[in-house]
Structure formats: structure tokens, C-alpha cells
Design a protein around this motif. Structure first.
Motif, short mmCIF file in Angstrom:
data_model
loop_
_atom_site.label_atom_id
_atom_site.label_comp_id
_atom_site.label_asym_id
_atom_site.label_seq_id
_atom_site.Cartn_x
_atom_site.Cartn_y
_atom_site.Cartn_z
N LYS A 51 4.73 53.51 90.08
CA LYS A 51 4.19 53.50 88.71
C LYS A 51 4.44 52.15 88.05
N GLY A 52 5.61 51.59 88.29
CA GLY A 52 5.94 50.29 87.72
C GLY A 52 5.02 49.19 88.22
N TYR A 53 4.79 49.18 89.53
CA TYR A 53 3.90 48.17 90.12
C TYR A 53 2.47 48.34 89.58
N LEU A 54 2.01 49.56 89.55
CA LEU A 54 0.63 49.82 89.12
C LEU A 54 0.44 49.50 87.64
N ARG A 90 -6.35 41.76 89.24
CA ARG A 90 -7.48 41.64 88.32
C ARG A 90 -7.95 40.20 88.16
N ARG A 91 -7.08 39.24 88.46
CA ARG A 91 -7.46 37.84 88.32
C ARG A 91 -8.24 37.34 89.53
N MET A 139 -2.14 46.77 86.01
CA MET A 139 -3.08 47.10 84.93
C MET A 139 -3.01 46.09 83.79
N ARG A 140 -1.83 45.49 83.59
CA ARG A 140 -1.65 44.49 82.53
C ARG A 140 -2.08 43.10 82.98
N GLY A 141 -2.65 43.00 84.17
CA GLY A 141 -3.15 41.71 84.64
C GLY A 141 -2.17 40.92 85.47
#
Length: 388
Positions: A77-80, A50-51, A84-86
Motif C-alpha cells: 500500500k505504501g509503494y502504491l 506516471r512520469r 499515485m503521488r507521482g
């Protein structure tokens, strides 16, 4: 690329004819199965940082007993969730991997694997190889930066000592195997590096040489060390097993040496029968055993055994006029004299603690002597008849 519902049945049956294909999971966006024409299947995860806006892809692991669809989906799921948290978990993991040096890997290998799981002598040999040959060459390099070519170059640089070079290769292979399990890197760069050809050497003593060795042992002032060699010759044991033996391991009444599993090469308890000579030797030593040391061959430090016999062995073999004869060769001498005296290879293999019959097969040609003697019986009878 196709989007499908990834199930165990789908993964097991997935195949491609040429190249590779990625099947993206319809239930979890960014999670996929990569299938190659070779039949290899691995789970991957893909997300956008996202950055920076850059797309990131990471291989989670190869499908198999150690990585199921359920396990891979949980990891994805952990990676994704991190993305999502940036966060950028791929870059973070790469940075973490790059911070580990080969010296760090060597320290963890010794602390987590060699010291707790290998024999003391084997662990000491690993440390010696690391300190003398591996770390001076690549100790400061990052674990993740070591390539197949680096390993090949290090191995080639030791071509003048092929046995040692191959031991270094085996050591590095185990270290990198562990580094993959620990998440320090994704592959083992040692795979595919060919070993140097080793000429197996089986040196043993003739009757005359054995007599000279026994005379040199009798004349040496260090009779504790001399007794260690005598016991090795009588039992065919590895010198490490002899030096680490304790009085509690021996039952002189039943004439049995119980070798603990942590002292044997095969990591199993061995019951070795003792000859009358070995019992007599141990009996004579028992009368002068040290009260504060449980070891049969006590060293200079209280409660510790003799660590090695290098200097002693050098002086003894020089006095006996024996060239190119190692302590380990005493096992070959023990075995060769038993086989040439008519004892079967399986019996000798059991005494030496061999788990693979092929290991004892090296002595097969020596069993011809008693067979040849037996074959002469009929020949001599027929010869006497013809002369008569």
C-alpha cells in the motif's frame, strides 16, 4: 495472470507444478504473490511510473515468519500510494542503495553490531580484517553493486592464508546479512562461496616443553604478563578472558572464577573452579594490586587491562625454544594433560567451557594412556605367574 482474493489460507496452499506463477490480489490492485515450483513464495508489488510510463515491479519479501500476508499488503500500500503521488519508489530505493558504499556498511557494522554485541577482542579482529583486507579491495564499491563473483575473487586472492580468508568470508556474510535487514540490498552475495579447507591444528606441550616454558616465564622481566600466562595454563581459559578479568570476578575463599557473559565466547556466565595453585598465584598478586585499576592484569593506561601479549609471547617462546606454538595452544596443553592423566572428556569440556561435546572429542585419543595402564595390571599378574 490469475486474480484471486489473497488470504492466509490461499497463500499457505498455493503451488505450481513448473516454473513460476503470480497470483494478483483482487482486493489491492498491483499486489501479488509469486509462487515457484520449488515451493518458494514471495510478495511483489507492481505499478506504472506516471512520469516515464514504465512499469515497475519490486519484490517485497519472501513469505514466512518474518513476512506475513498482512505485513506485505501494508508495505505494498505504501509503494502504491507513493506511485499515485507521482513518485517512483523503486528507482528512489535503488538510488538510495547505490549511495551506500562498502565503507559505509563497514562503519555501520562496527557501530551497530560488532562493538555493542561482540567481545572486545572479536570486534578488534573484525576491524583489523576490514582495514587490512576488505576495504582496500572493495571499500569504495557500492553495497548493491557487489556480486557473488566479487566475493569469490576476494576470497581466492587470500588462498595463501586459508584461515584468514575464511574469517573474511564469515565477516562479509554477516555484514551482507545485516545489509539485507537494513534494506541496503535484497540478497547476500556471500551465499554459496565455498570456504577453503582448514586443517585443524592441536599443538600442546610435552612435560619437557612445559618445563622450558615455565623456566622462560620465571626469567622474563615482565612478571605481570608472565602471571597472565600462568593463570591461563592453570585454568585453560581463553587469553582474552584472562586479560579482561577483574578482581571482583574471583572468590578466592570459595576458589571460584565467575566469568561474566560479555567476556566469554558462548555469551554466558561461567563458574570455573580454581586449583590451589591458581588461588596461590592470585593471592600473591593481590598484595600488589593497583588501587586505581580493577583489572587483575593492569595495562599501561589507567583503569585498563593489558591489551595483548604478542611481543611478550614471542620473546618467551623463543627463549623456551618452542616453535609453532600460539597463546591459544595453552588451552590445548591444559586439556591434553588433564585427559592423559585420566580425567574424563565431559569433565575437561566443562572446565574449558565447551558447549558442544564434539569440541572436546579432539582429545579422545589421549585418554588411551590411563586405559592402557589399567589394562597392563592383569597382564603383569599373568606374566608373573607364568614365570613363577
Amino acid at each position: 495472470m490469475p486474480r484471486v482474493k489473497l488470504t492466509k489460507a490461499f497463500v499457505d496452499g498455493a503451488a505450481v507444478d513448473v516454473g513460476e506463477n503470480v497470483f494478483w490480489d483482487a482486493a489491492l490492485r498491483g499486489f501479488g504473490l509469486r509462487v515457484k515450483a520449488s515451493g518458494s513464495k514471495s510478495y511483489i508489488v507492481q505499478y506504472r511510473d506516471r512520469r516515464s510510463g514504465r512499469s515497475r515491479r519490486k519484490t517485497i519479501g519472501q513469505h514466512g515468519p518474518l513476512m506475513t500476508l498482512h505485513q506485505a499488503r501494508d508495505i505494498a500500500k505504501g509503494y502504491l500510494a507513493d506511485a499515485m503521488r507521482g513518485r517512483d519508489p523503486v528507482s528512489e530505493e535503488r538510488a538510495r542503495r547505490d549511495s551506500f558504499s562498502m565503507r559505509d556498511l563497514a562503519n555501520d557494522y562496527m557501530a551497530k553490531h560488532a562493538m555493542p554485541k561482540k567481545r572486545v577482542r572479536s570486534a578488534a579482529m573484525d576491524k583489523s580484517l576490514l582495514d587490512r583486507l576488505v576495504l582496500p579491495a572493495i571499500g569504495s564499491r557500492a553495497v548493491g553493486a557487489i556480486t557473488h563473483g566479487d566475493i569469490q575473487s576476494l576470497h581466492n586472492s587470500l588462498s595463501d592464508r586459508p584461515y584468514q580468508a575464511n574469517r573474511v568470508l564469515a565477516l562479509l556474510s554477516k555484514m551482507f546479512e545485516l545489509s539485507v535487514r537494513w534494506g541496503w540490498r535484497g540478497d547476500n552475495p556471500v551465499k554459496g562461496v565455498p570456504r577453503f579447507q582448514e586443517e585443524k591444528r592441536y599443538r600442546w606441550l610435552s612435560d619437557a616443553e612445559l618445563e622450558r616454558l615455565m623456566a622462560a616465564l620465571d626469567a622474563h622481566p615482565n612478571q605481570v604478563a608472565a602471571n597472565a600466562v600462568r593463570l591461563q595454563l592453570m585454568t585453560g581459559a581463553r587469553i582474552g578472558e584472562v586479560l579482561t578479568s577483574k578482581w571482583s570476578d574471583f572468590d578466592l575463599d570459595r576458589r571460584v572464577w565467575v566469568k561474566p557473559s560479555h567476556h566469554t565466547k558462548q555469551k554466558r556466565t561461567e563458574h570455573t573452579p580454581l586449583s590451589s595453585g591458581a588461588v596461590s598465584l592470585l593471592g600473591s598478586m593481590a598484595s600488589i594490586r593497583l588501587a586505581d585499576n580493577p583489572h587483575v592484569f593492569p595495562g599501561r593506561k589507567s583503569g585498563q587491562p593489558i591489551k595483548d601479549l604478542k611481543r611478550f609471547w614471542k620473546s618467551v617462546t623463543e627463549a623456551a625454544g618452542l616453535k609453532d606454538y600460539r597463546l591459544h595452544d595453552n588451552r590445548h596443553t591444559h586439556a591434553s594433560h588433564l585427559v592423559s592423566s585420566g580425567h574424563s572428556l565431559p569433565v575437561v569440556g566443562r572446565l574449558l567451557g565447551h558447549t558442544n561435546p564434539m569440541t572436546t572429542q579432539r582429545y579422545a585419543h589421549l585418554s588411551d594412556d590411563p586405559l592402557r595402564q589399567a589394562a597392563e595390571v592383569m597382564s603383569e599378574k599373568m606374566t608373573r605367574r607364568s614365570k613363577g
